[in-house]
Structure formats: C-alpha cells, structure tokens
Design a protein around this motif. Structure first.
Motif, short mmCIF file in Angstrom:
data_model
loop_
_atom_site.label_atom_id
_atom_site.label_comp_id
_atom_site.label_asym_id
_atom_site.label_seq_id
_atom_site.Cartn_x
_atom_site.Cartn_y
_atom_site.Cartn_z
N VAL A 101 0.83 -1.20 0.00
CA VAL A 101 0.00 0.00 0.00
C VAL A 101 0.86 1.25 0.00
CG1 VAL A 101 -2.02 -1.00 1.16
CG2 VAL A 101 -0.19 0.00 2.52
N LYS A 102 0.24 2.31 -0.46
CA LYS A 102 0.83 3.64 -0.38
C LYS A 102 -0.17 4.50 0.37
CE LYS A 102 2.88 7.21 -3.24
NZ LYS A 102 3.21 7.62 -4.61
N ILE A 103 0.28 5.13 1.45
CA ILE A 103 -0.61 5.91 2.31
C ILE A 103 -0.04 7.32 2.47
CG2 ILE A 103 -1.56 6.13 4.65
CD1 ILE A 103 -1.42 3.06 4.85
N ARG A 104 -0.91 8.31 2.30
CA ARG A 104 -0.54 9.71 2.54
C ARG A 104 -1.40 10.22 3.69
NH1 ARG A 104 -1.79 12.90 -2.24
NH2 ARG A 104 -3.81 13.25 -1.29
N LEU A 105 -0.74 10.83 4.68
CA LEU A 105 -1.45 11.37 5.84
C LEU A 105 -1.77 12.85 5.63
CD1 LEU A 105 0.69 9.81 8.72
CD2 LEU A 105 -1.35 8.88 7.62
N ARG A 106 -2.75 13.32 6.38
CA ARG A 106 -3.11 14.74 6.33
C ARG A 106 -2.00 15.62 6.90
NH1 ARG A 106 -7.97 12.23 7.30
NH2 ARG A 106 -9.57 12.71 5.76
N SER A 107 -1.35 15.12 7.93
CA SER A 107 -0.23 15.85 8.54
C SER A 107 0.82 14.83 8.97
CB SER A 107 -0.71 16.68 9.74
OG SER A 107 -1.34 15.85 10.69
N PRO A 108 2.07 15.26 9.13
CA PRO A 108 3.15 14.31 9.44
C PRO A 108 2.92 13.53 10.74
CG PRO A 108 4.05 16.43 8.79
CD PRO A 108 2.57 16.62 8.96
N TYR A 109 3.35 12.28 10.71
CA TYR A 109 3.34 11.40 11.88
C TYR A 109 4.72 10.77 11.94
CZ TYR A 109 2.15 7.43 14.85
OH TYR A 109 2.12 6.50 15.86
N GLU A 110 5.38 10.91 13.06
CA GLU A 110 6.75 10.43 13.23
C GLU A 110 7.65 10.98 12.12
OE1 GLU A 110 7.45 6.38 14.29
OE2 GLU A 110 5.72 6.31 15.63
N GLY A 111 7.42 12.27 11.78
CA GLY A 111 8.29 12.96 10.85
C GLY A 111 8.02 12.75 9.38
N ARG A 112 6.94 12.04 9.04
CA ARG A 112 6.67 11.82 7.61
C ARG A 112 5.17 11.78 7.34
NH1 ARG A 112 9.15 5.83 6.76
NH2 ARG A 112 8.39 6.12 4.67
N ARG A 113 4.83 12.08 6.09
CA ARG A 113 3.43 12.04 5.66
C ARG A 113 3.15 10.85 4.75
NH1 ARG A 113 1.17 17.06 2.82
NH2 ARG A 113 -0.63 15.70 2.82
N ASN A 114 4.17 10.33 4.08
CA ASN A 114 3.99 9.26 3.10
C ASN A 114 4.60 7.95 3.60
OD1 ASN A 114 2.74 10.85 0.93
ND2 ASN A 114 4.68 11.94 0.96
N TYR A 115 3.80 6.90 3.47
CA TYR A 115 4.22 5.57 3.89
C TYR A 115 3.93 4.60 2.75
CZ TYR A 115 4.37 7.47 8.60
OH TYR A 115 4.67 8.23 9.70
N GLN A 116 4.92 3.77 2.44
CA GLN A 116 4.71 2.74 1.44
C GLN A 116 5.29 1.45 1.99
OE1 GLN A 116 5.54 3.80 -2.63
NE2 GLN A 116 6.19 1.72 -3.11
N GLY A 117 4.44 0.43 2.07
CA GLY A 117 4.89 -0.83 2.63
C GLY A 117 3.81 -1.88 2.59
N LEU A 153 1.50 2.33 13.36
CA LEU A 153 0.07 2.34 13.59
C LEU A 153 -0.43 3.73 13.23
CD1 LEU A 153 1.02 -0.11 15.35
CD2 LEU A 153 -0.98 0.34 16.74
N LEU A 154 -1.14 3.82 12.12
CA LEU A 154 -1.60 5.11 11.61
C LEU A 154 -3.09 5.26 11.89
CD1 LEU A 154 0.20 4.88 8.14
CD2 LEU A 154 1.06 5.93 10.25
N PRO A 155 -3.49 6.28 12.64
CA PRO A 155 -4.92 6.48 12.91
C PRO A 155 -5.70 6.68 11.62
CG PRO A 155 -3.55 7.88 14.32
CD PRO A 155 -2.65 7.28 13.28
N ILE A 156 -6.80 5.96 11.47
CA ILE A 156 -7.61 6.03 10.25
C ILE A 156 -8.02 7.46 9.94
CG2 ILE A 156 -9.78 5.49 11.42
CD1 ILE A 156 -9.01 4.16 7.96
N ASP A 157 -8.31 8.25 10.97
CA ASP A 157 -8.75 9.63 10.75
C ASP A 157 -7.65 10.54 10.23
OD1 ASP A 157 -11.31 8.96 11.53
OD2 ASP A 157 -11.01 9.59 13.61
N SER A 158 -6.39 10.10 10.33
CA SER A 158 -5.28 10.93 9.85
C SER A 158 -4.92 10.62 8.40
CB SER A 158 -4.05 10.73 10.75
OG SER A 158 -3.52 9.43 10.55
N ILE A 159 -5.54 9.59 7.82
CA ILE A 159 -5.20 9.18 6.45
C ILE A 159 -5.94 10.05 5.44
CG2 ILE A 159 -5.32 7.31 4.76
CD1 ILE A 159 -4.88 5.36 7.11
N ASP A 160 -5.17 10.69 4.58
CA ASP A 160 -5.73 11.52 3.52
C ASP A 160 -6.06 10.67 2.30
OD1 ASP A 160 -6.45 13.95 2.19
OD2 ASP A 160 -4.50 13.94 1.19
N LYS A 161 -5.15 9.75 1.95
CA LYS A 161 -5.33 8.92 0.76
C LYS A 161 -4.55 7.63 0.95
CE LYS A 161 -5.05 9.37 -4.28
NZ LYS A 161 -6.43 9.14 -4.58
N ALA A 162 -5.15 6.53 0.55
CA ALA A 162 -4.48 5.23 0.62
C ALA A 162 -4.87 4.41 -0.60
CB ALA A 162 -4.88 4.49 1.90
#
Length: 152
Positions: free
Chosen positions: A100-116, A136-145
C-alpha cells in the motif's frame, strides 16, 4: 473522513446499493471551478462501463434533487481498479498482506507518506510495515491510501 464526504456517502450509498453494487467509496476533489465528485462502485463479478453509466444516471438524479454540492463539479463513476483506494477499516483489513501507499493529512513520526505492507487494523489504526518498522496510523489521519498492484 470529512463531514462533507460522510454526507455524500450517506446520500449516495443507498442509491448505489439499490442498483446491486457496493459503494466502495466517495471522493470530492475541490479545485475551484473544476471540482470532481468521484464515486467508486464494485461487485464480485467486476464492473463494466454499462454499470458505471447506470449508476451515474441514478446518482446524478439524486444529486440534482438533493443538491448537496454548491457550485459546478464533474461526476465520475468508476470501479476502484487495480490500485484501488482504501477508505474504511474494513477495506484495510480485507487487503492485509498487500502493498500500500498511504498519505497522511499531517506528518506522523516525521513523515506524511508511507509505502509498505499492509498488516491489518488494530482498533482505529491501520498497521503498515515500512522498512522493517511497524507503524500504527490512525484512520482519521489518512488523507489517501491505495493498493499498489503487483504484476508477478
């Protein structure tokens, strides 16, 4: 999900489901005069262009009557496709084990984009493994996945 998207989902899902499809998700991309309302539909046997057309007619009718969006917009009805977007915890759980590729609305642990690798869900969090580290990314913080399709 924003309250506007929740309202649109609540309005459109029953229409889509009454036609025999699953309302996979709704996106509204506001770009000034070129806004887009995208409705994703799915069913086990897949989606054809005729399916999109039938749903588009019905959804367009309900949008004309209810008028939930001010201003002009383009309605698009589509299948989720191979790189399907993920909107709900149930969808994330269903696709555990996939890339998956996940983009957050705001940074979490220093990053907004996660791919794994999508590990699944824990309560209200999406669990993703990136470079041998589990987040562990809160569902409400996910902008796009989106699922990253594999061609092997």
């Amino acid at each position: 999900m924003s309250s506007k998207l929740e309202q649109l989902q609540a309005l459109l899902a029953p229409v889509v489901e009454a036609l025999g499809y699953e309302c996979w998700g709704v996106e509204f991309i506001s770009q000034g005069r070129h806004s887009v309302l995208r409705v994703y539909i799915d069913r086990p046997e897949g989606i054809l262009i005729d399916d999109c057309e039938a749903v588009s007619r019905q959804v367009s009718g309900i949008l004309d009557v209810e008028d939930p969006i001010s201003g002009e917009y383009t309605l698009e009805v589509s299948s989720p496709g191979m790189d399907r977007p993920l909107f709900t915890l149930e969808q994330f759980a269903k696709h555990a084990g996939e890339q998956v590729k996940i983009r957050l609305r705001s940074p979490y642990e220093g990053r907004r984009n996660y791919q794994g690798i999508l590990r699944g869900v824990e309560e209200q969090d999406v669990v993703v493994l990136v470079d041998d580290h589990e987040y562990l990314l809160p569902i409400d913080s996910i902008d796009k996945a989106n699922i990253i399709p594999r061609f092997d």
